[in-house]
Scaffold this motif. Structure first.
Motif, PDB file in Angstrom:
ATOM      1  N   THR A  99       0.835  -1.207   0.000  1.00 12.56           N
ATOM      2  CA  THR A  99       0.000   0.000   0.000  1.00 12.56           C
ATOM      3  C   THR A  99       0.865   1.250   0.000  1.00 12.56           C
ATOM      4  O   THR A  99       0.619   2.206  -0.760  1.00 12.56           O
ATOM      5  N   GLU A 100       1.882   1.272   0.861  1.00 10.73           N
ATOM      6  CA  GLU A 100       2.767   2.441   0.949  1.00 10.73           C
ATOM      7  C   GLU A 100       3.560   2.631  -0.344  1.00 10.73           C
ATOM      8  O   GLU A 100       3.743   3.761  -0.810  1.00 10.73           O
ATOM      9  N   TYR A 101       4.011   1.524  -0.916  1.00 12.64           N
ATOM     10  CA  TYR A 101       4.755   1.592  -2.183  1.00 12.64           C
ATOM     11  C   TYR A 101       3.854   2.160  -3.278  1.00 12.64           C
ATOM     12  O   TYR A 101       4.256   3.056  -4.036  1.00 12.64           O
ATOM     13  N   ARG A 102       2.630   1.663  -3.362  1.00 11.48           N
ATOM     14  CA  ARG A 102       1.694   2.138  -4.393  1.00 11.48           C
ATOM     15  C   ARG A 102       1.393   3.621  -4.214  1.00 11.48           C
ATOM     16  O   ARG A 102       1.398   4.388  -5.184  1.00 11.48           O
ATOM     17  N   ASN A 103       1.145   4.033  -2.973  1.00  6.36           N
ATOM     18  CA  ASN A 103       0.852   5.447  -2.724  1.00  6.36           C
ATOM     19  C   ASN A 103       2.045   6.334  -3.045  1.00  6.36           C
ATOM     20  O   ASN A 103       1.893   7.430  -3.600  1.00  6.36           O
ATOM     21  N   TRP A 435      -0.850   9.142   6.426  1.00 10.47           N
ATOM     22  CA  TRP A 435      -1.177   9.135   4.995  1.00 10.47           C
ATOM     23  C   TRP A 435      -0.818   7.834   4.292  1.00 10.47           C
ATOM     24  O   TRP A 435      -1.185   7.644   3.137  1.00 10.47           O
ATOM     25  N   SER A 436      -0.068   6.958   4.917  1.00 10.73           N
ATOM     26  CA  SER A 436       0.432   5.731   4.273  1.00 10.73           C
ATOM     27  C   SER A 436       1.238   6.051   3.016  1.00 10.73           C
ATOM     28  O   SER A 436       1.238   5.296   2.040  1.00 10.73           O
ATOM     29  N   THR A 437       1.928   7.166   3.038  1.00  6.06           N
ATOM     30  CA  THR A 437       2.813   7.549   1.940  1.00  6.06           C
ATOM     31  C   THR A 437       3.851   8.521   2.474  1.00  6.06           C
ATOM     32  O   THR A 437       3.809   8.904   3.647  1.00  6.06           O
ATOM     33  N   GLY A 438       4.799   8.924   1.624  1.00  8.91           N
ATOM     34  CA  GLY A 438       5.874   9.800   2.062  1.00  8.91           C
ATOM     35  C   GLY A 438       5.411  11.225   2.315  1.00  8.91           C
ATOM     36  O   GLY A 438       4.321  11.634   1.910  1.00  8.91           O
ATOM     37  N   ALA A 473      -6.381   7.349   4.571  1.00  4.25           N
ATOM     38  CA  ALA A 473      -5.598   6.121   4.722  1.00  4.25           C
ATOM     39  C   ALA A 473      -5.764   5.533   6.117  1.00  4.25           C
ATOM     40  O   ALA A 473      -5.704   4.310   6.294  1.00  4.25           O
ATOM     41  N   LEU A 474      -5.963   6.377   7.126  1.00  5.59           N
ATOM     42  CA  LEU A 474      -6.196   5.867   8.477  1.00  5.59           C
ATOM     43  C   LEU A 474      -7.468   5.037   8.531  1.00  5.59           C
ATOM     44  O   LEU A 474      -7.526   4.001   9.207  1.00  5.59           O
ATOM     45  N   SER A 475      -8.503   5.496   7.846  1.00  2.00           N
ATOM     46  CA  SER A 475      -9.767   4.772   7.846  1.00  2.00           C
ATOM     47  C   SER A 475      -9.652   3.470   7.062  1.00  2.00           C
ATOM     48  O   SER A 475     -10.140   2.427   7.496  1.00  2.00           O
ATOM     49  N   ARG A 476      -9.004   3.531   5.907  1.00  2.00           N
ATOM     50  CA  ARG A 476      -8.922   2.345   5.055  1.00  2.00           C
ATOM     51  C   ARG A 476      -7.924   1.327   5.590  1.00  2.00           C
ATOM     52  O   ARG A 476      -8.180   0.111   5.540  1.00  2.00           O
ATOM     53  N   ASN A 477      -6.785   1.794   6.069  1.00  2.00           N
ATOM     54  CA  ASN A 477      -5.722   0.867   6.455  1.00  2.00           C
ATOM     55  C   ASN A 477      -5.745   0.538   7.944  1.00  2.00           C
ATOM     56  O   ASN A 477      -5.809  -0.637   8.320  1.00  2.00           O
ATOM     57  N   PHE A 478      -5.706   1.562   8.801  1.00  2.00           N
ATOM     58  CA  PHE A 478      -5.694   1.260  10.228  1.00  2.00           C
ATOM     59  C   PHE A 478      -7.016   0.667  10.689  1.00  2.00           C
ATOM     60  O   PHE A 478      -7.051  -0.420  11.276  1.00  2.00           O
ATOM     61  N   ALA A 709       0.955   0.984  17.820  1.00  2.00           N
ATOM     62  CA  ALA A 709       1.676  -0.048  17.071  1.00  2.00           C
ATOM     63  C   ALA A 709       1.679   0.270  15.577  1.00  2.00           C
ATOM     64  O   ALA A 709       2.713   0.178  14.903  1.00  2.00           O
ATOM     65  N   TYR A 710       0.523   0.667  15.059  1.00  2.00           N
ATOM     66  CA  TYR A 710       0.402   1.019  13.640  1.00  2.00           C
ATOM     67  C   TYR A 710       1.272   2.231  13.309  1.00  2.00           C
ATOM     68  O   TYR A 710       1.896   2.286  12.245  1.00  2.00           O
ATOM     69  N   SER A 711       1.350   3.192  14.224  1.00  2.00           N
ATOM     70  CA  SER A 711       2.076   4.438  13.949  1.00  2.00           C
ATOM     71  C   SER A 711       3.575   4.227  13.839  1.00  2.00           C
ATOM     72  O   SER A 711       4.244   4.876  13.030  1.00  2.00           O
ATOM     73  N   VAL A 712       4.128   3.347  14.668  1.00  2.00           N
ATOM     74  CA  VAL A 712       5.582   3.141  14.664  1.00  2.00           C
ATOM     75  C   VAL A 712       5.991   1.907  13.873  1.00  2.00           C
ATOM     76  O   VAL A 712       7.169   1.691  13.621  1.00  2.00           O
ATOM     77  N   GLY A 713       5.013   1.075  13.495  1.00  2.00           N
ATOM     78  CA  GLY A 713       5.326  -0.080  12.671  1.00  2.00           C
ATOM     79  C   GLY A 713       6.006  -1.209  13.413  1.00  2.00           C
ATOM     80  O   GLY A 713       6.853  -1.910  12.848  1.00  2.00           O
ATOM     81  N   ARG A 714       5.646  -1.391  14.647  1.00  2.00           N
ATOM     82  CA  ARG A 714       6.132  -2.556  15.397  1.00  2.00           C
ATOM     83  C   ARG A 714       5.068  -2.973  16.395  1.00  2.00           C
ATOM     84  O   ARG A 714       4.218  -2.178  16.797  1.00  2.00           O
ATOM     85  N   VAL A 715       5.111  -4.234  16.810  1.00  2.00           N
ATOM     86  CA  VAL A 715       4.137  -4.746  17.773  1.00  2.00           C
ATOM     87  C   VAL A 715       4.419  -4.125  19.135  1.00  2.00           C
ATOM     88  O   VAL A 715       5.566  -4.088  19.595  1.00  2.00           O
TER      89      VAL A 715
END
Length: 763
Positions: A99-103, A435-438, A473-478, A709-715
């Motif tokens: 998803t991040e790559y595509r965005n 935003w799930s993007t840069g 992106a927060l609504s769709r992904n998180f 967890a979602y914000s920093v990308g780790r459990v």
């Protein structure tokens, strides 16, 4: 400490002692005076006590005030001990997920790329696909990135030397094609709409393949005279490009529904293949039109039963007679300058490459970056045109580690040193979180100037980004992953039991929850409204499913909900369908979902060998789900878990396996009453919702833990709990508004800080 000892002696130590050690835990192993020595165990105690799971029903039970006071006392002591050394565990080397790559590609090149055939699906951890633990890299994946970069760079700029190829688009048989499909022109029904990149100006041919039953007869062959003469319309960007006449009597082996070549310009276009809608008038008096899935296509040729023709796939072949490359959105975005002579090419190439690399690498471009990427441009230019040189540079950018990975530089300091990450790294964390993007140019500029160190500037950027449409992106992904709705497209309820369930409906179910979450986010309302919302968002398929009148079309509309059983998440068909089986409801799964996903208190793991729930067979009395569970719980090995989960799920039994309301199960009136593990009485969905609201601190804590967890990308784990409670307390002071959780996370040590691991850490 003494009051906590007294609580333990009165309500805990009778079962949790060195002799009995119920659940494998003894208070003799945990010194109440030195809780900081075993915070992991203390956090388990806090969660069990706060939820009411401990003390168990039947044992001496404190009132809610004493129970919460005990949990709060433990929390305060753990938090005080952690304050001196806040946990700042950082994710491992973080790769962009699909998803991040595509965005990111879309932001950089103005191209929406379907990666399903280019990159493998991402693994998930704890339900999320952006956890660094699962985002590993292999030689095969690196090869896939190289192939993807070659295709994407060619699609972005076009290919004047393109030769004819065929691209096929399949349409799921789970998709209901009796009505209008979103993205197709009005006045049509069924089919599909896709984004397709045409490599060059030229002529392209389109071919349609329909669904047929086993003997090779077309679905819809029994259409009455009024509906004969079906046509498929091919449209490009909403304008009709060609039509294909359908003969329902033609066998599959003889069908050839292809168009003559059609002129299409290069670039990405919205391409649709759909049926011209025809009025069916009174034919339903003579034929029953089937709207459910085509899992069994033979049913459509049964006596007095039919369906309209359905599209199985369509293909694009071309270009024929390629005649150059027209301007496209992606070319305009990439080619920000056009050299008029060979002498202007180096400066123009440098400008283009600098702008692309700044977006791709999420930071200002260095001279080393430019030197490397310019060499790729020169190599491409040497063997081709200026465009070819830019294409080669883009291809190089897309496989650079600086694009694929989110590097965070460590200082030259001893292992264990805690430090604040740089502003550019913070900008990337922030943009991929919201935003799930840069980051965009404004955020990169603020970071490059060192302004994100200012908490006021940082909060201003957070609020700006939340108000941007990209925060969807927060609504769709998180939200979709936290609430376990990502798999709705893979749910297959039995067609004969649930004939109105289609892929369209499943998509609408997920979208309903996303829009509820998005509304709370954009209106900055209390997160508890996820449970209490007396409104929802529906399109026509979902409105019909709920029995809501007056909603037509594929556009979602906000509607007021009058039935308290439908308020909030627990009344949403998507949640209820995801927690069911293909042929019936599952109170066990629904109970487990509420405990695990909403309250963060998963039930004990099942024993090694779990007997299956008894299913009804021929010539036996059909039992309701409640009756089967009563028999199942008679097994002592099963009772310990099921007494916790079952009452919750049974109180939701009025919702069937696809979330529709019902009053009976197997001819037996549904009894939604029950008793929660702490003795709380339940009586239907509204009662379950109130039970969760009575434990709102657990719901909010679980929401915060998952969001962190979602914000920093780790459990996250027990070491994060002091920071999570601090965020939660600050949000409570602001009425639990959505933005207060976001701001709290962004300003927290886990989000802004890292710890040096070792001298060999990845930099």
């Amino acid at each position: 400490v003494e009051s906590q000892r007294a609580f333990i002696d009165s309500y805990c130590s009778g079962c949790h002692n060195s002799r009995q050690a119920s659940g494998g835990f003894s208070w003799d192993a945990l010194d109440v005076a030195q809780l900081e020595k075993n915070p992991e165990l203390v956090e388990k105690v806090i969660r069990k006590v706060r939820s009411g799971m401990m003390p168990p029903a039947g044992a001496p039970h404190p009132d809610a005030g004493k129970r919460k006071a005990f949990a709060s006392a433990l929390e305060n002591r753990v938090d005080a001990a952690a304050a001196a050394h806040p946990y700042t565990g950082a994710p491992d080397l973080h790769r962009l997920n699909r998803t991040e790559y595509r965005n990111a590609v879309g932001e950089m090149l103005g191209l929406d790329v379907d990666l399903s055939d280019l990159l493998p699906p991402d693994s998930t951890t704890n339900g999320f696909d952006n956890m660094s633990e699962a985002l590993t890299i292999t030689p095969a994946l690196m090869s896939a990135y190289i192939r993807a970069a070659e295709k994407i760079s060619r699609d972005a700029l076009g290919d004047p030397d393109a030769t004819p190829t065929t691209v096929q688009f399949k349409v799921s048989r789970l998709l209901n094609q009796m009505r209008h499909v979103d993205g197709t022109p009005f006045g049509t029904r069924g089919g599909t709409s896709v984004l397709h990149t045409f490599p060059a100006d030229g002529e392209y041919s389109f071919k349609a393949i329909l669904y047929y039953d086993y003997p090779g007869e077309q679905v819809g062959m029994l259409l009455p005279a009024q509906l004969q003469g079906q046509e498929i319309e091919i449209s490009v960007d909403g304008a009709r490009a060609a039509t294909i006449a359908i003969d329902s009597q033609v066998k599959e082996s003889e069908a050839n529904y292809a168009t003559p070549p059609v002129k299409v310009s290069a670039g990405q276009h919205r391409l649709a293949a759909t049926f011209v809608a025809k009025f069916d008038g009174p034919v339903q008096d003579q034929y029953r039109m089937i709207e459910q899935t085509l899992l069994d296509t033979t049913i459509t040729s049964s006596t007095n039963i039919t369906a309209l023709p359905h599209l199985q796939s369509f293909s694009v072949t071309g270009p024929f007679k390629a005649s150059g490359i027209s301007e496209s959105a992606s070319r305009r975005k990439i080619l920000t300058c056009r050299p008029a002579s060979a002498g202007e090419e180096p400066g123009c190439a440098t400008k283009i490459i600098s702008e692309l690399a700044r977006k791709a690498f999420r930071r200002p471009v260095t001279s080393e970056d430019l030197e490397s990427l310019t060499s790729y441009f020169e190599a491409g230019r040497k063997s081709g045109s200026f465009d070819a040189g830019v294409r080669t540079a883009i291809q190089a950018i897309l496989v650079k580690p600086e694009f694929i990975f989110r590097f965070e530089e460590e200082p030259n300091a001893p292992a264990g040193t805690v430090y604040r990450i740089g502003d550019l790294e913070l900008a990337s964390r922030l943009s991929y979180f919201l935003w799930s993007t840069g980051p965009d140019d404004e955020l990169i500029s603020a970071a490059a100037a060192g302004k994100l160190k200012d908490p006021v500037v940082l909060e201003q950027q957070v609020r700006r980004m939340l108000s941007d449409p990209k925060s969807e992106a927060l609504s769709r992904n998180f939200a979709g992953q936290w609430l376990r709705l990502a798999g709705l497209h893979q749910v297959f309820p039995e067609a004969l039991l649930f004939p109105n369930f289609t892929l369209n409906l499943a998509q609408s179910m997920r979208r309903e929850v996303e829009l509820l979450f998005d509304n709370i986010m954009r209106s900055d309302r209390s997160v508890l409204e996820l449970l209490t919302a007396d409104y929802t968002f529906v399109d026509e398929p979902l409105a019909r499913h709920y029995g809501i009148k007056g909603i037509t079309g594929t556009q979602f509309k906000r509607v007021q909900v009058t039935d308290p059983n439908r308020f909030g998440l627990l009344g949403k068909a998507g949640v209820l369908t995801m927690t069911s089986l293909a042929n019936r409801t599952s109170p066990v799964q629904r109970g487990k979902y509420l405990l695990e996903v909403l309250l963060g208190t998963p039930p004990p793991p099942p024993p090694p060998v779990v007997p299956k729930l008894k299913e009804s067979v021929d010539n036996e009395k059909v039992l309701s789900v409640r009756e089967r569970l009563v028999a199942h719980r008679a097994n002592p090995a099963c009772n310990s878990c099921h007494r916790i989960m079952d009452p919750i799920g049974l109180s939701l039994e009025n919702f069937d396996a696809v979330g529709a309301w019902r009053r009976n199960d197997a001819g037996v009136p549904i009894d939604p009453s029950g008793e929660l593990f702490d003795g709380t009485k339940l009586d239907g969905p509204a009662g379950v919702r109130q039970a969760v609201l009575d434990r709102s601190e657990l719901f909010l804590g679980t929401f915060t833990q998952n969001l962190l967890a979602y914000s920093v990308g780790r459990v996250s784990d027990y070491r994060d709990m002091p920071a999570i409670r601090a965020i939660q307390r600050e949000a409570a002071a602001h009425n639990n508004r959505f933005s207060s959780f976001i701001v709290g996370i962004v300003k927290s040590p886990p989000f802004q800080m890292r710890t040096v691991r070792s001298a060999t850490s990845v930099r």
